[in-house]
Design a protein around this motif. Structure first.
Motif, mmCIF file in Angstrom:
data_model
loop_
_atom_site.group_PDB
_atom_site.id
_atom_site.type_symbol
_atom_site.label_atom_id
_atom_site.label_comp_id
_atom_site.label_asym_id
_atom_site.label_seq_id
_atom_site.Cartn_x
_atom_site.Cartn_y
_atom_site.Cartn_z
ATOM 1 N N HIS A 42 40.897 8.257 108.587
ATOM 2 C CA HIS A 42 41.803 7.304 107.937
ATOM 3 C C HIS A 42 43.260 7.640 108.236
ATOM 4 N N MET A 43 43.586 8.935 108.256
ATOM 5 C CA MET A 43 44.964 9.334 108.591
ATOM 6 C C MET A 43 45.314 8.918 110.009
ATOM 7 N N LEU A 44 44.382 9.123 110.957
ATOM 8 C CA LEU A 44 44.628 8.728 112.338
ATOM 9 C C LEU A 44 44.824 7.214 112.438
ATOM 10 N N LEU A 45 43.960 6.451 111.789
ATOM 11 C CA LEU A 45 44.091 4.989 111.826
ATOM 12 C C LEU A 45 45.409 4.532 111.204
ATOM 13 N N ASN A 46 45.809 5.164 110.109
ATOM 14 C CA ASN A 46 47.088 4.813 109.486
ATOM 15 C C ASN A 46 48.259 5.137 110.406
ATOM 16 N N ASP A 47 48.188 6.266 111.106
ATOM 17 C CA ASP A 47 49.262 6.608 112.046
ATOM 18 C C ASP A 47 49.272 5.642 113.227
ATOM 19 N N LEU A 48 48.101 5.237 113.702
ATOM 20 C CA LEU A 48 48.052 4.222 114.764
ATOM 21 C C LEU A 48 48.712 2.927 114.287
ATOM 22 N N ARG A 49 48.379 2.502 113.081
ATOM 23 C CA ARG A 49 48.990 1.276 112.531
ATOM 24 C C ARG A 49 50.511 1.414 112.439
ATOM 25 N N ARG A 50 50.964 2.564 111.963
ATOM 26 C CA ARG A 50 52.405 2.805 111.818
ATOM 27 C C ARG A 50 53.119 2.688 113.157
ATOM 28 N N HIS A 51 52.543 3.260 114.196
ATOM 29 C CA HIS A 51 53.195 3.202 115.505
ATOM 30 C C HIS A 51 53.088 1.817 116.128
ATOM 31 N N LEU A 52 51.998 1.135 115.902
ATOM 32 C CA LEU A 52 51.888 -0.240 116.390
ATOM 33 C C LEU A 52 52.942 -1.121 115.723
ATOM 34 N N GLN A 53 53.188 -0.910 114.428
ATOM 35 C CA GLN A 53 54.248 -1.652 113.731
ATOM 36 C C GLN A 53 55.615 -1.329 114.322
ATOM 37 N N PHE A 54 55.823 -0.051 114.690
ATOM 38 C CA PHE A 54 57.087 0.326 115.330
ATOM 39 C C PHE A 54 57.278 -0.476 116.617
ATOM 40 N N PHE A 55 56.273 -0.487 117.475
ATOM 41 C CA PHE A 55 56.406 -1.206 118.744
ATOM 42 C C PHE A 55 56.620 -2.705 118.530
ATOM 43 N N GLU A 56 55.927 -3.273 117.528
ATOM 44 C CA GLU A 56 56.121 -4.689 117.226
ATOM 45 C C GLU A 56 57.545 -4.972 116.758
ATOM 46 N N SER A 57 58.161 -4.001 116.097
ATOM 47 C CA SER A 57 59.523 -4.202 115.593
ATOM 48 C C SER A 57 60.585 -3.936 116.657
ATOM 49 N N GLN A 58 60.173 -3.500 117.840
ATOM 50 C CA GLN A 58 61.088 -3.157 118.928
ATOM 51 C C GLN A 58 60.770 -3.989 120.168
ATOM 52 N N PRO A 59 61.036 -5.295 120.150
ATOM 53 C CA PRO A 59 60.647 -6.139 121.289
ATOM 54 C C PRO A 59 61.324 -5.740 122.604
ATOM 55 N N GLY A 60 62.443 -5.042 122.537
ATOM 56 C CA GLY A 60 63.124 -4.615 123.750
ATOM 57 C C GLY A 60 62.694 -3.255 124.250
ATOM 58 N N TYR A 61 61.695 -2.654 123.622
ATOM 59 C CA TYR A 61 61.212 -1.335 124.027
ATOM 60 C C TYR A 61 60.702 -1.392 125.461
ATOM 61 N N LYS A 62 61.106 -0.431 126.259
ATOM 62 C CA LYS A 62 60.676 -0.372 127.665
ATOM 63 C C LYS A 62 59.514 0.608 127.803
ATOM 64 N N PRO A 63 58.346 0.113 128.189
ATOM 65 C CA PRO A 63 57.168 0.977 128.263
ATOM 66 C C PRO A 63 57.241 1.987 129.401
ATOM 67 N N LYS A 64 56.562 3.122 129.177
ATOM 68 C CA LYS A 64 56.409 4.140 130.212
ATOM 69 C C LYS A 64 55.162 3.812 131.012
ATOM 70 N N LEU A 65 55.234 4.028 132.282
ATOM 71 C CA LEU A 65 54.073 3.752 133.130
ATOM 72 C C LEU A 65 53.231 4.988 133.365
#
Length: 111
Positions: free
Chosen positions: A73-96
């Motif tokens: 559950h902690m891992l899933l919550n941390d995944l959700r938290r980071h997915l929310q971060f990326f959703e809130s940062q539309p200009g984020y440049k991904p690493k390849l």
């Protein structure tokens, strides 16, 4: 339960290892997610596959003895938290590619 734009590639039936990829384009990569998960000590290696599959980048979860439901559950919550971060940062440049020793490898150059 759906969590993010992921596709599970292995189900852990034979060994407790799960690999999953991002199945649709996003503003982040598995390498970005792997790096961000380290903020609370999670080590989910991200890597590309060898020749003929070098465009496939995955995250890997190894479930070790003692990994409890609470930890899951902690891992899933941390995944959700980071997915929310990326959703809130539309200009984020991904690493390849990955940035650490066991974090990932650069794809082979063609040609």
């Amino acid at each position: 339960m759906k969590l993010g734009p992921f596709e599970l590639l292995t189900e852990g039936h034979d060994i407790p290892v799960f690999a999953f990829k991002i199945k649709e384009p996003t503003n982040y990569t598995v390498f970005d997610l792997s790096e961000r998960l380290r903020d609370r000590g999670w080590i989910l290696p991200a890597y590309t596959f060898p020749e003929h599959l070098e465009d496939l980048a995955v995250l890997r979860v190894v479930v070790r003895d003692g990994f409890s439901h609470d930890m899951a559950h902690m891992l899933l919550n941390d995944l959700r938290r980071h997915l929310q971060f990326f959703e809130s940062q539309p200009g984020y440049k991904p690493k390849l590619t990955g940035g650490g020793d066991s974090h990932g490898i650069a794809p082979r150059k063609k040609g």
